[in-house]
Design a protein around this motif. Structure first.
Motif, PDB file in Angstrom:
ATOM      1  N   TRP A  63      62.402  74.587  17.149  1.00 21.03           N
ATOM      2  CA  TRP A  63      63.178  76.101  16.857  1.00 21.03           C
ATOM      3  C   TRP A  63      64.201  75.452  18.404  1.00 21.03           C
ATOM      4  O   TRP A  63      62.932  75.892  19.938  1.00 21.03           O
ATOM      5  N   TYR A  64      65.245  75.354  18.057  1.00 22.15           N
ATOM      6  CA  TYR A  64      66.624  76.201  19.934  1.00 22.15           C
ATOM      7  C   TYR A  64      66.796  77.721  19.274  1.00 22.15           C
ATOM      8  O   TYR A  64      67.293  77.617  18.252  1.00 22.15           O
ATOM      9  N   LYS A  65      67.254  78.271  20.536  1.00 18.46           N
ATOM     10  CA  LYS A  65      67.660  79.798  20.210  1.00 18.46           C
ATOM     11  C   LYS A  65      69.231  78.831  21.444  1.00 18.46           C
ATOM     12  O   LYS A  65      69.692  78.594  22.408  1.00 18.46           O
ATOM     13  N   GLN A  66      70.045  80.052  20.983  1.00 14.60           N
ATOM     14  CA  GLN A  66      71.725  79.749  20.854  1.00 14.60           C
ATOM     15  C   GLN A  66      72.129  81.264  21.346  1.00 14.60           C
ATOM     16  O   GLN A  66      72.921  81.471  21.043  1.00 14.60           O
ATOM     17  N   LYS A  67      72.485  81.696  22.773  1.00 14.23           N
ATOM     18  CA  LYS A  67      73.132  82.648  22.738  1.00 14.23           C
ATOM     19  C   LYS A  67      74.878  82.342  23.350  1.00 14.23           C
ATOM     20  O   LYS A  67      74.308  81.736  22.839  1.00 14.23           O
TER      21      LYS A  67
ATOM     22  N   GLU B 203      68.789  76.181  23.515  1.00 10.71           N
ATOM     23  CA  GLU B 203      67.601  76.401  24.628  1.00 10.71           C
ATOM     24  C   GLU B 203      66.782  76.181  23.559  1.00 10.71           C
ATOM     25  O   GLU B 203      66.238  76.870  23.030  1.00 10.71           O
ATOM     26  N   LEU B 204      65.602  74.737  24.285  1.00  8.04           N
ATOM     27  CA  LEU B 204      64.117  75.001  22.949  1.00  8.04           C
ATOM     28  C   LEU B 204      63.448  75.788  23.308  1.00  8.04           C
ATOM     29  O   LEU B 204      63.316  76.906  24.567  1.00  8.04           O
ATOM     30  N   MET B 205      62.543  76.109  22.369  1.00  9.43           N
ATOM     31  CA  MET B 205      61.768  77.702  21.799  1.00  9.43           C
ATOM     32  C   MET B 205      60.473  76.532  21.768  1.00  9.43           C
ATOM     33  O   MET B 205      59.748  76.995  22.597  1.00  9.43           O
ATOM     34  N   PHE B 206      60.147  75.534  20.746  1.00 18.55           N
ATOM     35  CA  PHE B 206      59.202  75.197  20.030  1.00 18.55           C
ATOM     36  C   PHE B 206      59.414  74.218  19.939  1.00 18.55           C
ATOM     37  O   PHE B 206      60.369  73.396  18.704  1.00 18.55           O
TER      38      PHE B 206
ATOM     39  N   TYR C 150      70.065  80.799  16.060  1.00 18.59           N
ATOM     40  CA  TYR C 150      68.548  80.384  15.516  1.00 18.59           C
ATOM     41  C   TYR C 150      68.479  79.000  14.921  1.00 18.59           C
ATOM     42  O   TYR C 150      68.918  78.664  13.974  1.00 18.59           O
ATOM     43  N   LEU C 151      68.642  77.739  16.598  1.00 18.66           N
ATOM     44  CA  LEU C 151      68.770  76.619  15.586  1.00 18.66           C
ATOM     45  C   LEU C 151      67.803  75.430  15.155  1.00 18.66           C
ATOM     46  O   LEU C 151      66.055  76.059  15.904  1.00 18.66           O
TER      47      LEU C 151
ATOM     48  N   HIS D 158      64.368  59.265  19.931  1.00 17.78           N
ATOM     49  CA  HIS D 158      65.066  58.974  18.242  1.00 17.78           C
ATOM     50  C   HIS D 158      66.647  60.498  18.285  1.00 17.78           C
ATOM     51  O   HIS D 158      65.780  61.550  19.245  1.00 17.78           O
ATOM     52  N   GLU D 159      67.333  60.373  17.756  1.00 16.76           N
ATOM     53  CA  GLU D 159      68.517  61.538  17.518  1.00 16.76           C
ATOM     54  C   GLU D 159      68.159  62.762  16.323  1.00 16.76           C
ATOM     55  O   GLU D 159      67.073  62.061  15.377  1.00 16.76           O
ATOM     56  N   GLN D 160      68.294  64.261  17.266  1.00 17.09           N
ATOM     57  CA  GLN D 160      67.670  65.239  16.519  1.00 17.09           C
ATOM     58  C   GLN D 160      68.493  65.669  15.455  1.00 17.09           C
ATOM     59  O   GLN D 160      69.984  64.807  15.611  1.00 17.09           O
ATOM     60  N   TYR D 161      68.271  66.060  14.796  1.00 14.71           N
ATOM     61  CA  TYR D 161      69.392  65.973  13.349  1.00 14.71           C
ATOM     62  C   TYR D 161      69.487  67.904  13.229  1.00 14.71           C
ATOM     63  O   TYR D 161      68.006  68.371  13.107  1.00 14.71           O
ATOM     64  N   PHE D 162      70.176  68.223  13.265  1.00 22.20           N
ATOM     65  CA  PHE D 162      70.234  69.975  13.322  1.00 22.20           C
ATOM     66  C   PHE D 162      70.390  70.941  11.612  1.00 22.20           C
ATOM     67  O   PHE D 162      71.369  70.662  11.572  1.00 22.20           O
TER      68      PHE D 162
END
Lengths: 115, 112
Positions: A34-38, A44-47, A89-90, A102-106
């Motif tokens: 989980w990422y958060k983006q304002k 920004e990484l959360m978990f 929230y991504l 490895h690449e991350q898929y969002f």
């Protein structure tokens, strides 16, 4: 299938509500994030979850509660949020393999507004 | 903190090559250079990554200097759909769950 899906796309909630964000992938990835983006800021990484276990918590307030019930699903439970928690929230996933990174898929994100 | 420095914004004419620089002067020998982009209101999208050698795929080319302290992402024929924020990220070579640490990125505007 290289898709990460997130529901809902948009969410408006009051400060006393309880809601959940859902993320799903069927690529067999065993790492989920989980990422958060304002607004106008980078994500920004959360978990981080690795093999369905929480491996990284970036000092996120307890009003955010993650859950990984199985290898395809990641939830973020929300309770007593503040207006400053309004953000995109991504969710992302990646293979959990040696020889990385490895690449991350969002996913497309959930846009949350706290009123 | 992000370990990279990128210009905040760049313009590029449609059909021309877009060259996006990134400075990573403190990169370690076991760190890769990754590029992602984020089109407005969408999730970030992986573009390319490399360790030492130059790399090319269907989206872009990545040129890494011999000392590995900087790199350039090249979009060979930019289109309006390439307008996005481009993030240059360094990541340790380890197992797959290394999180991404995003810097401020470069906002690329492709102009008709």
């Amino acid at each position: 299938d290289t898709e990460v899906t997130q529901t809902p796309k948009h969410l408006v909630m009051g400060m006393t509500n309880k809601k959940s964000l859902k993320c799903e992938q069927h690529m067999g990835h065993r790492a989920m994030y989980w990422y958060k983006q304002k607004a106008k800021k980078p994500p920004e990484l959360m978990f981080v979850y690795s093999y369905e276990k929480l491996s990284i918590n970036e000092s996120v307030p307890s009003r955010f509660s993650p859950e990984c019930p199985n290898s395809s699903l990641l939830n973020l439970h929300l309770h007593a949020l503040q207006p400053e928690d309004s953000a995109l929230y991504l969710c992302a996933s990646s293979p959990q393999l040696a020889g990385g990174p490895h690449e991350q898929y969002f996913g497309p994100g959930t846009r949350l507004t706290v009123t | 903190d992000a370990k990279t420095t990128q210009p905040p914004s760049m313009d590029c004419a449609e059909g021309r090559a877009a060259n996006l620089p990134c400075n990573h002067s403190t990169i370690s020998g076991n760190e890769y250079v990754y590029w992602y982009r984020q089109i407005h209101s969408q999730g970030p999208q992986y573009i390319i990554h490399g360790l030492k050698n130059n790399e090319t795929n269907e989206m872009a080319s990545l040129i890494i200097t011999e000392d590995r302290k900087s790199s350039t992402l090249i979009l060979p024929h930019a289109t309006l759909r390439d307008t996005a924020v481009y993030y240059c990220i360094v990541r340790v070579a380890s197992s797959g769950n290394t999180p991404l640490v995003f810097g401020k990125g470069t906002r690329l505007s492709v102009i008709a």
